[in-house]
Design a protein around this motif. Sequence first.
Motif, PDB file in Angstrom:
ATOM      1  N   GLU A   1       0.832  -1.205   0.000  1.00  0.00           N
ATOM      2  CA  GLU A   1       0.000   0.000   0.000  1.00  0.00           C
ATOM      3  C   GLU A   1       0.865   1.252   0.000  1.00  0.00           C
ATOM      4  OE1 GLU A   1      -3.665   1.055   2.722  1.00  0.00           O
ATOM      5  OE2 GLU A   1      -1.800   1.851   3.582  1.00  0.00           O
ATOM      6  N   VAL A   2       1.936   1.237   0.802  1.00  0.00           N
ATOM      7  CA  VAL A   2       2.833   2.395   0.840  1.00  0.00           C
ATOM      8  C   VAL A   2       3.471   2.604  -0.532  1.00  0.00           C
ATOM      9  CG1 VAL A   2       4.932   3.359   1.861  1.00  0.00           C
ATOM     10  CG2 VAL A   2       3.306   2.134   3.311  1.00  0.00           C
ATOM     11  N   LYS A   3       3.910   1.529  -1.163  1.00  0.00           N
ATOM     12  CA  LYS A   3       4.543   1.641  -2.480  1.00  0.00           C
ATOM     13  C   LYS A   3       3.583   2.224  -3.514  1.00  0.00           C
ATOM     14  CE  LYS A   3       7.728  -2.278  -1.912  1.00  0.00           C
ATOM     15  NZ  LYS A   3       8.071  -3.656  -2.395  1.00  0.00           N
ATOM     16  N   ARG A   4       2.306   1.851  -3.410  1.00  0.00           N
ATOM     17  CA  ARG A   4       1.305   2.364  -4.347  1.00  0.00           C
ATOM     18  C   ARG A   4       0.946   3.814  -4.065  1.00  0.00           C
ATOM     19  NH1 ARG A   4      -1.294  -2.552  -3.126  1.00  0.00           N
ATOM     20  NH2 ARG A   4      -2.759  -1.397  -1.796  1.00  0.00           N
ATOM     21  N   SER A   5       0.979   4.200  -2.793  1.00  0.00           N
ATOM     22  CA  SER A   5       0.430   5.488  -2.381  1.00  0.00           C
ATOM     23  C   SER A   5       1.418   6.642  -2.439  1.00  0.00           C
ATOM     24  CB  SER A   5      -0.116   5.383  -0.946  1.00  0.00           C
ATOM     25  OG  SER A   5      -1.079   4.355  -0.846  1.00  0.00           O
ATOM     26  N   VAL A   6       2.694   6.340  -2.290  1.00  0.00           N
ATOM     27  CA  VAL A   6       3.696   7.406  -2.206  1.00  0.00           C
ATOM     28  C   VAL A   6       4.430   7.529  -3.541  1.00  0.00           C
ATOM     29  CG1 VAL A   6       5.768   8.207  -1.002  1.00  0.00           C
ATOM     30  CG2 VAL A   6       3.994   6.961   0.261  1.00  0.00           C
ATOM     31  N   PRO A   7       4.574   8.747  -4.055  1.00  0.00           N
ATOM     32  CA  PRO A   7       5.334   8.932  -5.300  1.00  0.00           C
ATOM     33  C   PRO A   7       6.727   8.318  -5.184  1.00  0.00           C
ATOM     34  CG  PRO A   7       4.188  10.951  -4.705  1.00  0.00           C
ATOM     35  CD  PRO A   7       4.011  10.014  -3.550  1.00  0.00           C
ATOM     36  N   ALA A   8       7.180   7.681  -6.242  1.00  0.00           N
ATOM     37  CA  ALA A   8       8.443   6.939  -6.212  1.00  0.00           C
ATOM     38  C   ALA A   8       9.625   7.819  -5.813  1.00  0.00           C
ATOM     39  CB  ALA A   8       8.693   6.295  -7.573  1.00  0.00           C
ATOM     40  N   ASP A   9       9.619   9.085  -6.240  1.00  0.00           N
ATOM     41  CA  ASP A   9      10.754   9.955  -5.923  1.00  0.00           C
ATOM     42  C   ASP A   9      10.737  10.450  -4.481  1.00  0.00           C
ATOM     43  OD1 ASP A   9       8.541  11.573  -6.270  1.00  0.00           O
ATOM     44  OD2 ASP A   9       9.641  13.179  -7.284  1.00  0.00           O
ATOM     45  N   GLN A  10       9.677  10.141  -3.746  1.00  0.00           N
ATOM     46  CA  GLN A  10       9.599  10.530  -2.339  1.00  0.00           C
ATOM     47  C   GLN A  10       9.680   9.336  -1.399  1.00  0.00           C
ATOM     48  OE1 GLN A  10       5.966  13.327  -3.170  1.00  0.00           O
ATOM     49  NE2 GLN A  10       6.790  13.953  -1.181  1.00  0.00           N
ATOM     50  N   LEU A  11       9.941   8.159  -1.930  1.00  0.00           N
ATOM     51  CA  LEU A  11       9.895   6.935  -1.129  1.00  0.00           C
ATOM     52  C   LEU A  11      11.212   6.173  -1.182  1.00  0.00           C
ATOM     53  CD1 LEU A  11       8.282   4.776   0.504  1.00  0.00           C
ATOM     54  CD2 LEU A  11       7.646   3.779  -1.709  1.00  0.00           C
ATOM     55  N   LEU A  12      11.646   5.704  -0.011  1.00  0.00           N
ATOM     56  CA  LEU A  12      12.770   4.765   0.078  1.00  0.00           C
ATOM     57  C   LEU A  12      12.322   3.561   0.889  1.00  0.00           C
ATOM     58  CD1 LEU A  12      15.776   3.995  -0.309  1.00  0.00           C
ATOM     59  CD2 LEU A  12      16.224   5.122   1.901  1.00  0.00           C
ATOM     60  N   VAL A  13      12.388   2.381   0.290  1.00  0.00           N
ATOM     61  CA  VAL A  13      12.177   1.132   1.018  1.00  0.00           C
ATOM     62  C   VAL A  13      13.533   0.735   1.576  1.00  0.00           C
ATOM     63  CG1 VAL A  13      11.382  -1.249   0.891  1.00  0.00           C
ATOM     64  CG2 VAL A  13      10.306   0.498  -0.548  1.00  0.00           C
ATOM     65  N   PHE A  14      13.625   0.645   2.895  1.00  0.00           N
ATOM     66  CA  PHE A  14      14.942   0.597   3.543  1.00  0.00           C
ATOM     67  C   PHE A  14      15.022  -0.503   4.587  1.00  0.00           C
ATOM     68  CE2 PHE A  14      17.755   2.374   6.975  1.00  0.00           C
ATOM     69  CZ  PHE A  14      18.953   2.284   6.278  1.00  0.00           C
ATOM     70  N   ASN A  15      16.063  -1.316   4.474  1.00  0.00           N
ATOM     71  CA  ASN A  15      16.416  -2.300   5.494  1.00  0.00           C
ATOM     72  C   ASN A  15      17.678  -1.799   6.178  1.00  0.00           C
ATOM     73  OD1 ASN A  15      17.573  -4.623   6.839  1.00  0.00           O
ATOM     74  ND2 ASN A  15      16.257  -5.924   5.602  1.00  0.00           N
ATOM     75  N   VAL A  16      17.669  -1.728   7.505  1.00  0.00           N
ATOM     76  CA  VAL A  16      18.813  -1.148   8.219  1.00  0.00           C
ATOM     77  C   VAL A  16      20.116  -1.875   7.916  1.00  0.00           C
ATOM     78  CG1 VAL A  16      17.449  -0.153  10.095  1.00  0.00           C
ATOM     79  CG2 VAL A  16      18.258  -2.511  10.285  1.00  0.00           C
ATOM     80  N   LYS A  17      20.034  -3.109   7.431  1.00  0.00           N
ATOM     81  CA  LYS A  17      21.245  -3.841   7.060  1.00  0.00           C
ATOM     82  C   LYS A  17      21.963  -3.178   5.880  1.00  0.00           C
ATOM     83  CE  LYS A  17      19.772  -8.430   8.640  1.00  0.00           C
ATOM     84  NZ  LYS A  17      19.513  -9.823   8.219  1.00  0.00           N
ATOM     85  N   GLN A  18      21.246  -2.327   5.139  1.00  0.00           N
ATOM     86  CA  GLN A  18      21.854  -1.640   4.000  1.00  0.00           C
ATOM     87  C   GLN A  18      22.801  -0.533   4.428  1.00  0.00           C
ATOM     88  OE1 GLN A  18      17.723  -1.064   2.256  1.00  0.00           O
ATOM     89  NE2 GLN A  18      18.875  -1.357   0.369  1.00  0.00           N
ATOM     90  N   GLY A  19      22.678  -0.071   5.673  1.00  0.00           N
ATOM     91  CA  GLY A  19      23.590   0.935   6.186  1.00  0.00           C
ATOM     92  C   GLY A  19      23.321   2.341   5.676  1.00  0.00           C
ATOM     93  N   TRP A  20      24.366   3.179   5.746  1.00  0.00           N
ATOM     94  CA  TRP A  20      24.225   4.606   5.481  1.00  0.00           C
ATOM     95  C   TRP A  20      23.936   4.964   4.026  1.00  0.00           C
ATOM     96  CZ3 TRP A  20      23.192   7.658   9.210  1.00  0.00           C
ATOM     97  CH2 TRP A  20      23.807   7.559  10.462  1.00  0.00           C
ATOM     98  N   GLU A  21      24.559   4.270   3.086  1.00  0.00           N
ATOM     99  CA  GLU A  21      24.591   4.755   1.703  1.00  0.00           C
ATOM    100  C   GLU A  21      23.214   5.056   1.105  1.00  0.00           C
ATOM    101  OE1 GLU A  21      26.639   2.579   2.942  1.00  0.00           O
ATOM    102  OE2 GLU A  21      28.545   3.654   2.658  1.00  0.00           O
ATOM    103  N   PRO A  22      22.285   4.088   1.077  1.00  0.00           N
ATOM    104  CA  PRO A  22      20.990   4.421   0.460  1.00  0.00           C
ATOM    105  C   PRO A  22      20.215   5.482   1.231  1.00  0.00           C
ATOM    106  CG  PRO A  22      20.914   2.251   1.500  1.00  0.00           C
ATOM    107  CD  PRO A  22      22.339   2.684   1.500  1.00  0.00           C
ATOM    108  N   LEU A  23      20.330   5.478   2.551  1.00  0.00           N
ATOM    109  CA  LEU A  23      19.617   6.463   3.361  1.00  0.00           C
ATOM    110  C   LEU A  23      20.154   7.864   3.099  1.00  0.00           C
ATOM    111  CD1 LEU A  23      17.518   6.981   5.598  1.00  0.00           C
ATOM    112  CD2 LEU A  23      19.351   6.640   7.274  1.00  0.00           C
ATOM    113  N   CYS A  24      21.461   8.013   3.106  1.00  0.00           N
ATOM    114  CA  CYS A  24      22.060   9.332   2.899  1.00  0.00           C
ATOM    115  C   CYS A  24      21.818   9.842   1.480  1.00  0.00           C
ATOM    116  CB  CYS A  24      23.552   9.282   3.203  1.00  0.00           C
ATOM    117  SG  CYS A  24      23.925   9.033   4.961  1.00  0.00           S
ATOM    118  N   ALA A  25      21.873   8.935   0.503  1.00  0.00           N
ATOM    119  CA  ALA A  25      21.599   9.342  -0.874  1.00  0.00           C
ATOM    120  C   ALA A  25      20.156   9.825  -1.014  1.00  0.00           C
ATOM    121  CB  ALA A  25      21.865   8.168  -1.817  1.00  0.00           C
ATOM    122  N   PHE A  26      19.235   9.153  -0.357  1.00  0.00           N
ATOM    123  CA  PHE A  26      17.819   9.510  -0.406  1.00  0.00           C
ATOM    124  C   PHE A  26      17.563  10.867   0.228  1.00  0.00           C
ATOM    125  CE2 PHE A  26      13.544   8.959   1.730  1.00  0.00           C
ATOM    126  CZ  PHE A  26      12.783   9.077   0.568  1.00  0.00           C
TER     127      PHE A  26
END
Length: 285
Positions: A206-231
């Motif tokens: 539902e979140v994936k459908r509802s939020v514009p793709a450029d405003q959404l990050l699906v995030f697993n904390v195991k991914q660490g800093w890189e995707p979060l900081c880039a987002f």
Amino acid sequence: AAALVKEPACNPQHKPKCDCSSVKKDSAGTMEVIGAGWGRTGTDSTKVALELLGYRCQHAKVLMKCPRSVHNFWARALENKYGSQALEPRAWEKRAAQLAWNDEGFAGGYDACVDFPFAPFYKELLEANPDAKVLLTVRDDGEKWFKSTYETIFGFYNDRGVALWLLSFVSPMLRALRALWEGMLQGSMNTDKAKAIELYYQHIEEVKRSVPADQLLVFNVKQGWEPLCAFLDKPVPKEPFPHVNSSADMQSRRNMLRTVETVTRVAIVLLAGAIGYSLHSWVFA
């Protein structure tokens, strides 16, 4: 865009007392990061990470230290959307549009939020803060989410007894937990594991459908800093990505609450006995 930090961030390494008392109670929040991930999806680690990036992040543990008016706001929202007398969808949409999400829900100047009770209201918060980014924290799979939730945060609710009943008179949020577990999750945690996991996955989709793709990050904390900081358009900190609030830590708190419950029950029995003895002595003196 970089976060406009209104007060020094609640960095646990530099500001141990991270709660509503550290800023003016009447300062409103403006959400720049909205956490849409349910509890037990790494929200505690994400909270600390966001604080290290300069955000002032609201979380269930911080909420417990906030003024009663903030508790009342979220308790009413949970009851209106998921409680036993929940509003019809259209009535809720009308009600949600009238709520002062930033002024009342985030009194204390917060600009980010994760965890319950905020995640179920990601749509409403995005309506109130249309430029915010949405962070959907997830576990490796639904089985792990269910096991962690059942043994920790749901366990607190499932173990409810005299101690929590007494505390509910102080915190309306504790009374509203029923709306979360019995309403949003349809009472499935204790009766239908497959249903609970299905609802978890439904929320993600539902979140994936509802939020514009450029405003959404699906995030697993195991991914660490890189995707979060880039987002979030932030430089990667030198500190390792935080990993806190393990299931073992939560289980320890649950065991402590069970001890408090036992002591409370014993105290009530002793108090009742003392009152009974005093009445007996007075009547038959």
